[in-house]
Design an enzyme around this catalytic site. Structure first.
Site, mmCIF file in Angstrom:
data_model
loop_
_atom_site.group_PDB
_atom_site.id
_atom_site.type_symbol
_atom_site.label_atom_id
_atom_site.label_comp_id
_atom_site.label_asym_id
_atom_site.label_seq_id
_atom_site.Cartn_x
_atom_site.Cartn_y
_atom_site.Cartn_z
ATOM 1 N N GLY A 139 4.993 -27.131 -1.058
ATOM 2 C CA GLY A 139 3.950 -28.060 -0.631
ATOM 3 C C GLY A 139 2.854 -27.413 0.181
ATOM 4 N N ILE A 140 3.150 -26.250 0.783
ATOM 5 C CA ILE A 140 2.107 -25.516 1.512
ATOM 6 C C ILE A 140 1.343 -24.658 0.509
ATOM 7 C CG2 ILE A 140 1.633 -23.758 3.251
ATOM 8 C CD1 ILE A 140 3.977 -24.765 4.843
ATOM 9 N N GLY A 153 2.049 10.120 -9.583
ATOM 10 C CA GLY A 153 3.248 10.523 -10.303
ATOM 11 C C GLY A 153 4.466 10.602 -9.407
ATOM 12 N N ASN A 154 4.242 10.684 -8.086
ATOM 13 C CA ASN A 154 5.350 10.679 -7.128
ATOM 14 C C ASN A 154 5.906 9.280 -6.898
ATOM 15 O OD1 ASN A 154 4.104 13.475 -5.533
ATOM 16 N ND2 ASN A 154 6.316 13.223 -5.758
ATOM 17 N N SER A 155 5.205 8.258 -7.334
ATOM 18 C CA SER A 155 5.669 6.887 -7.129
ATOM 19 C C SER A 155 7.090 6.712 -7.641
ATOM 20 C CB SER A 155 4.767 5.892 -7.860
ATOM 21 O OG SER A 155 3.567 5.697 -7.179
ATOM 22 N N THR A 197 5.868 5.429 -2.406
ATOM 23 C CA THR A 197 5.230 4.288 -3.062
ATOM 24 C C THR A 197 3.721 4.391 -3.177
ATOM 25 O OG1 THR A 197 7.030 2.824 -2.375
ATOM 26 C CG2 THR A 197 4.956 1.771 -2.947
ATOM 27 N N ILE A 217 -0.285 6.118 -1.445
ATOM 28 C CA ILE A 217 -0.959 7.111 -0.616
ATOM 29 C C ILE A 217 -2.295 6.555 -0.140
ATOM 30 C CG2 ILE A 217 0.106 9.120 -1.690
ATOM 31 C CD1 ILE A 217 -2.420 9.478 -3.372
ATOM 32 N N HIS A 222 5.243 -0.904 -9.873
ATOM 33 C CA HIS A 222 3.978 -0.579 -10.513
ATOM 34 C C HIS A 222 4.102 0.603 -11.472
ATOM 35 C CE1 HIS A 222 3.514 2.287 -7.031
ATOM 36 N NE2 HIS A 222 2.944 3.040 -7.966
ATOM 37 N N ASP A 258 7.526 -4.221 -4.424
ATOM 38 C CA ASP A 258 7.069 -3.184 -5.353
ATOM 39 C C ASP A 258 8.221 -2.260 -5.750
ATOM 40 O OD1 ASP A 258 5.482 -1.709 -7.022
ATOM 41 O OD2 ASP A 258 4.423 -0.627 -5.433
#
Length: 373
Positions: free
Chosen positions: A275-276, A216-218, A234, A236, A114, A144
């Protein structure tokens, strides 16, 4: 940094998990009180040995890990529909990343998917303030995570840690780029392990930490007392948008596997059963309608009639899946995780309930469709 309002049950569960019932006689005490004969001594439960020696100097740990954490700027565009037509709207995001490998002048930076989004131009700022263009190697939206390629001879890869060895209350350090301040270090502990959030990922069991993590820590590093990478920060939990003492990181063991596949193949092959189309949790009313005795498992709610591997294998709408390769299935997230993590090309054994009958069906695992972020 993603912000989610988790159910109040998540907070309440942490309090109930810590409650201990006291004030009652133990079995040995009861025997003594009733008969007057001392009960046999009960061996004390064994506890893990505490680490010997003084705690490491925090500055030494930070100095070891910080050069491996970079700032990331991603610029792109997205198409917006207006009454008179479409136009491209510029997008920009910022986050953090971790240098995980270098071969010669070429290195690899792991971050969150992200953070990259739909960017077409990415720049990393190294610890020594050098700015370098980055090339997208691949993205795994299911976890992610994204991998970038950067060229610079000064890149300093971090040392991988084993996230399976983490213990609750072990201290950890978060390093990243909160609010684009750059090279910020915060300290905390492992608050919990094995946290899940299907809204973000059904393949990750997150590390929960109270080390301060902000927007910004992501993509930044969560490191242990040895300066080893044990998680990728990732998301919070926050009601204000900022730090509230509840942050989550992708465990390093999952991140390392994803990074290896992205480097090798440019993608992570995720499994599915063709198919599911739709599954649903099984409740009491639905179980009664289907004629099954229990609410365990998930029901095949919709599928392609006469098409796909599921139909060919004998699965029908209304079937209840209670097991996947010997592992019990209790909810839709568990079934989705089992499919996504099954090796593509393998054959899965599904335990199926149909009315009063229960039997196994074998069905091939194929490539899952590409998922948008």
């Amino acid at each position: 940094m993603r912000r989610l309002l988790l159910p109040a049950a998540l907070v309440a569960a942490s309090f109930f998990a810590g409650m201990v019932v006291t004030g009652r006689l133990g079995p040995g005490e009861q025997a003594t009180a009733q008969s007057g004969v001392p009960a046999p001594a009960t061996p004390a439960p064994t506890r893990p040995a505490l680490p010997s020696g003084p705690l490491p100097e925090l500055a030494d740990v930070a100095e070891r890990a910080m050069p491996s954490v970079v700032n990331i700027s991603a610029v792109g565009s997205r198409q917006v529909q207006l009454p008179f037509g479409y136009f491209d709207e510029p997008t920009q995001s910022a986050g953090s990343g971790v240098i995980i490998k270098r071969t010669g002048d070429t290195g690899y930076v792991l971050t969150n998917a992200h953070v990259i989004g739909d960017a077409t131009e990415m720049t990393v700022v190294l610890f020594n303030r050098r700015e370098r263009p980055a090339e997208l190697v691949g993205i795994d939206p299911y976890a992610d995570l994204a991998l970038l390629r950067v060229k610079d001879p000064t890149l300093q890869p971090i040392t991988w840690g084993d996230s399976s060895r983490l213990r609750v209350a072990e201290w950890v350090m978060a390093i990243g780029n909160p609010y684009q301040l750059g090279e910020t270090v915060t300290l905390g502990i492992v608050s919990a392990l094995g946290r899940t959030n299907p809204q973000i990922s059904v393949v990750a069991d997150y590390i929960q930490t109270d080390a301060a993590i902000n927007p910004g820590n992501s993509g930044g590093a969560l490191v242990n007392r040895r300066g080893e990478l044990v998680g990728i920060n990732t998301w919070i939990y926050s009601q204000s948008g900022g730090y509230q003492g509840i942050g989550f990181a992708v465990p390093s063991n999952l991140a390392r596997d994803v990074a290896t596949q992205l480097e090798r193949f440019g993608k992570v092959r995720r499994g599915t059963i063709a198919g599911i189309l739709r599954i649903a949790p099984l409740n009491t009313a639905l179980a009664a309608d289907l004629g099954v005795r229990s609410t365990e498992g998930v029901v095949i709610y919709r599928m392609r009639r006469g098409q796909g591997d599921a139909w060919a294998a004998g699965i029908r709408a209304g079937d209840v899946i209670v097991g996947f390769n010997g592992t019990p299935i209790t909810d839709t997230e568990g079934f989705e995780r089992a499919m996504l993590t099954a090796p593509v090309g393998s054959v899965a054994t599904l335990r199926v309930r149909r009315g009063r009958e229960e039997f196994d069906i074998k069905v091939p695992i194929t490539d899952a469709p590409v998922r948008n972020q």
